[in-house]
Design an enzyme around this catalytic site. Structure first.
Site, PDB file in Angstrom:
ATOM      1  CG  ASP A 143      -5.359  -8.705   1.449  1.00 17.09           C
ATOM      2  OD1 ASP A 143      -6.523  -8.486   1.805  1.00 17.09           O
ATOM      3  OD2 ASP A 143      -4.501  -9.255   2.167  1.00 17.09           O
ATOM      4  CE1 TYR A 144      -4.241  -2.415  -6.421  1.00 18.50           C
ATOM      5  CE2 TYR A 144      -2.107  -2.404  -5.318  1.00 18.50           C
ATOM      6  CZ  TYR A 144      -2.915  -2.020  -6.378  1.00 18.50           C
ATOM      7  OH  TYR A 144      -2.410  -1.241  -7.379  1.00 18.50           O
TER       8      TYR A 144
END
Ligand code: URA
Length: 241
Positions: free
Chosen positions: A102-103
């Protein structure tokens, strides 16, 4: 073995869809013979031509990257946010991440231009062990951690057995540091698992992927995998079948 349209796309001739059109139009030859079906797979030894021009197969490369938080696991972003390949500006091969973080997740991410290798590692039957260190909101009770180990029901089904270890608890900040080891790679899986027990993730880092660790790297740094490591990963994935 890789799909013909993928090899063509990979070599930069066309997008995957355009490559399919080229095949259907009879513009692609394999070992001198026109191939018009889309299912055909080729090995690195097969000679592929598009409109009579040989398709150069890139030298396969394999990297281990310590992804910082705030970076997208992709090769481009329509919102112009930082992507993992921004860290590989000196590399001319068209590499992409194997799976994604994820970011807001930091940690170990592999990148390659070898589609067959990437698919093998990501295939659900080969899912390699991944170890994450999680900072949670609050201190999950023992029984809740056991439920993560046994498998917990998420909206896309029950998770496979995991290993969970409580590393520390900060009473003042009311947060815990927990190590969790999983074999699956579902979207936002670790975050969803902890949400399901009522202790959302504050911070998440992937520390290990199979036998690979982040040892010697700082966030944003890269190293090439050794030929031996690549071979070991293949063995690891194949033994999982
Ligand atoms: N699980 C998550 O929730 N996020 C990641 O980035 C990786 C695993």
């Amino acid at each position: 073995m890789e799909r013909l349209q993928k090899v063509i796309a990979h070599a930069g001739f066309a997008s995957r869809r355009k490559a399919e059109e080229l095949i259907l139009e009879g513009k692609v030859k394999v070992n001198g013979k026109i191939v018009k079906e889309l299912g055909v797979k080729v090995t690195p030894n097969d000679k592929v031509e598009v409109n009579g021009i040989p398709v150069e197969r890139e030298e396969p490369v394999y990297f281990l990257f310590y992804k910082p938080r705030g970076v997208i696991s992709s090769v481009s972003d329509d919102k112009n946010r930082k992507v993992v390949t921004d860290y590989f500006s000196g590399i001319e091969q068209r590499i992409y991440p194997i799976g994604r973080l994820d970011y807001d997740t930091s940690g170990l991410l592999l990148l390659t231009n070898d589609g067959e290798f990437a698919n093998m590692l990501m295939h659900p039957s080969n899912e390699i062990e991944k170890v994450y260190v999680v900072k949670t909101k609050g201190m999950p009770a023992k029984e809740k951690l056991r439920s993560l180990e046994r498998g917990i029901r998420l909206e896309d089904g029950k998770t496979a057995p995991a290993t969970v270890k409580l590393l520390s608890f900060d009473k003042r900040k009311n947060s815990a540091i927990i190590e969790i080891s999983i074999h699956e790679g579902r979207n936002r899986q670790v975050r969803r698992m902890f949400e399901a027990i009522g202790h959302p993730v504050i911070k998440l880092k992937r520390e290990r992927y199979g036998f690979l660790t982040l040892q010697g790297l700082k966030a944003g740094e890269i190293r090439e995998l050794t030929a031996h490591e690549v071979k070991q990963l293949r063995v690891l994935a194949q033994n999982k079948k």
